[in-house]
Motif scaffolding. Structure first.
Motif, PDB file in Angstrom:
ATOM      1  N   HIS A  82       0.843  -1.191   0.000  1.00 44.93           N
ATOM      2  CA  HIS A  82       0.000   0.000   0.000  1.00 44.93           C
ATOM      3  C   HIS A  82       0.888   1.255   0.000  1.00 44.93           C
ATOM      4  N   ASN A  83       0.483   2.263  -0.770  1.00 47.19           N
ATOM      5  CA  ASN A  83       1.160   3.569  -0.798  1.00 47.19           C
ATOM      6  C   ASN A  83       2.639   3.448  -1.167  1.00 47.19           C
ATOM      7  N   LYS A  84       2.896   2.821  -2.305  1.00 49.11           N
ATOM      8  CA  LYS A  84       4.276   2.639  -2.748  1.00 49.11           C
ATOM      9  C   LYS A  84       4.984   3.958  -3.047  1.00 49.11           C
ATOM     10  N   GLU A  85       4.222   5.010  -3.222  1.00 48.01           N
ATOM     11  CA  GLU A  85       4.855   6.309  -3.498  1.00 48.01           C
ATOM     12  C   GLU A  85       5.674   6.806  -2.300  1.00 48.01           C
ATOM     13  N   ASN A  86       5.464   6.197  -1.124  1.00 48.71           N
ATOM     14  CA  ASN A  86       6.193   6.604   0.079  1.00 48.71           C
ATOM     15  C   ASN A  86       7.418   5.731   0.353  1.00 48.71           C
ATOM     16  N   ARG A  87       7.837   4.961  -0.634  1.00 49.26           N
ATOM     17  CA  ARG A  87       9.000   4.108  -0.424  1.00 49.26           C
ATOM     18  C   ARG A  87      10.238   4.943  -0.094  1.00 49.26           C
ATOM     19  N   PRO A  88      11.125   4.444   0.764  1.00 49.05           N
ATOM     20  CA  PRO A  88      12.289   5.235   1.194  1.00 49.05           C
ATOM     21  C   PRO A  88      13.248   5.544   0.051  1.00 49.05           C
ATOM     22  N   LEU A  89      13.881   6.706   0.152  1.00 47.76           N
ATOM     23  CA  LEU A  89      14.858   7.148  -0.827  1.00 47.76           C
ATOM     24  C   LEU A  89      16.265   6.836  -0.339  1.00 47.76           C
ATOM     25  N   ASN A  90      17.223   6.918  -1.238  1.00 44.66           N
ATOM     26  CA  ASN A  90      18.616   6.694  -0.865  1.00 44.66           C
ATOM     27  C   ASN A  90      19.067   7.699   0.195  1.00 44.66           C
ATOM     28  N   GLY A  91      19.938   7.249   1.066  1.00 48.15           N
ATOM     29  CA  GLY A  91      20.460   8.122   2.099  1.00 48.15           C
ATOM     30  C   GLY A  91      19.489   8.414   3.218  1.00 48.15           C
TER      31      GLY A  91
END
Length: 280
Positions: free
Chosen positions: A27-36
């Protein structure tokens, strides 16, 4: 280039493993963590990493192990930047914090996945988050994981099952079914300390997964309950029974036996109820 190939192989292996007997709803894959950045999640089983690795490659922070787990960890460290520490050595805490800061400062590094509870919890609650993770000046990406125990019980009680027995028990279950929610990123507020920030993130994860948010340390499952915690619960129960706060001494719940025997301490005496009223 080598790390990129390794991350692709790890994600592919995770997806193949889940296809065998697992159903994962994201759910809500747009909130996946970014690098760093740092990703934190509630912890139920060592398998928590598998559904998360299907969508993103992570660097791991965790305890050094021996045996079969230690073998796989040693192999992973050769291909990916992970941070392992020994809980028995307090001096490692500052070293781990320093390495976390250095890792998050480089935005080309993979996000770090941390389970702040420090131990597996039985899929009903989210226990106290250790504050060390939340002392790092970076964005926190919370992830909530909830398993469907109708098909399998993924909780690993390491005091009851060895890793081998647990693997056999989980492998002979009907299916591995869970929901994964990627929550919006969170940053520490100016008026917050690390403990308050950790509690805010923990509450958000618990609310999203429908779990109880509890202030206790999950490591209590392996230890005898401290007398101070027992006394705290006794004091709270006393306040509920009495109806108002009473001074508490170290020898018991009430400040003195005389005050406990005094009927005025329990409120004004009420008139006796008539038999007719009681019957009604």
């Amino acid at each position: 280039m080598k790390l990129r190939r390794c991350s692709w192989v790890i994600r592919l292996s995770a997806r193949i493993g889940l296809k065998a007997s697992a159903i994962v709803r994201y759910h809500n894959k747009e909130n996946r963590p970014l690098n760093g950045s740092i990703c934190v999640a509630n912890h139920t089983t060592p398998m928590d990493i598998v559904p998360l690795m299907c969508n993103e490659h992570y660097s791991m922070v965790g305890q050094a192990h021996g045996g079969m787990i230690g073998f796989f960890l040693s192999m992973c460290i050769k291909t990916t930047r992970h941070i392992l520490f020994d809980r028995s050595e307090m001096k490692h805490r500052s070293a781990v914090r320093k390495r976390l800061t250095e890792h998050t400062a480089d935005k080309t590094n993979a996000p770090i996945l941390i389970f702040p509870e420090g131990t597996c919890i039985n899929n009903t609650s989210v226990m106290m988050f250790k504050k060390g993770t939340f002392e790092i000046e970076t964005t926190i990406y919370p992830v909530a994981i909830k398993y469907n125990c109708l098909y399998s019980d993924p909780y690993w009680n390491s005091s009851k099952y060895s890793m081998t027995k647990y693997g056999l028990r989980l492998g002979t279950s009907w299916a591995f079914v869970c929901d994964v929610w990627y929550l919006p990123p969170m940053c520490k507020k100016e008026d917050e300390d690390a403990v308050q920030f950790a509690n805010r993130v923990k509450s958000a994860i618990a609310a999203r997964a429908g779990l109880m948010s509890l202030p206790w340390d999950g490591a209590l499952k392996r230890q005898k309950v401290k007398d101070s915690l027992k006394k705290q619960q006794q004091e709270e129960y006393c306040r509920i029974i009495v109806g108002r706060e009473l001074p508490v001494c170290s020898e018991g719940l009430l400040a003195s036996q005389n005050e406990a025997d005094d009927s005025s301490a329990w409120g004004p005496e009420e008139p006796a109820e008539s038999p007719l009223a009681a019957a009604g």
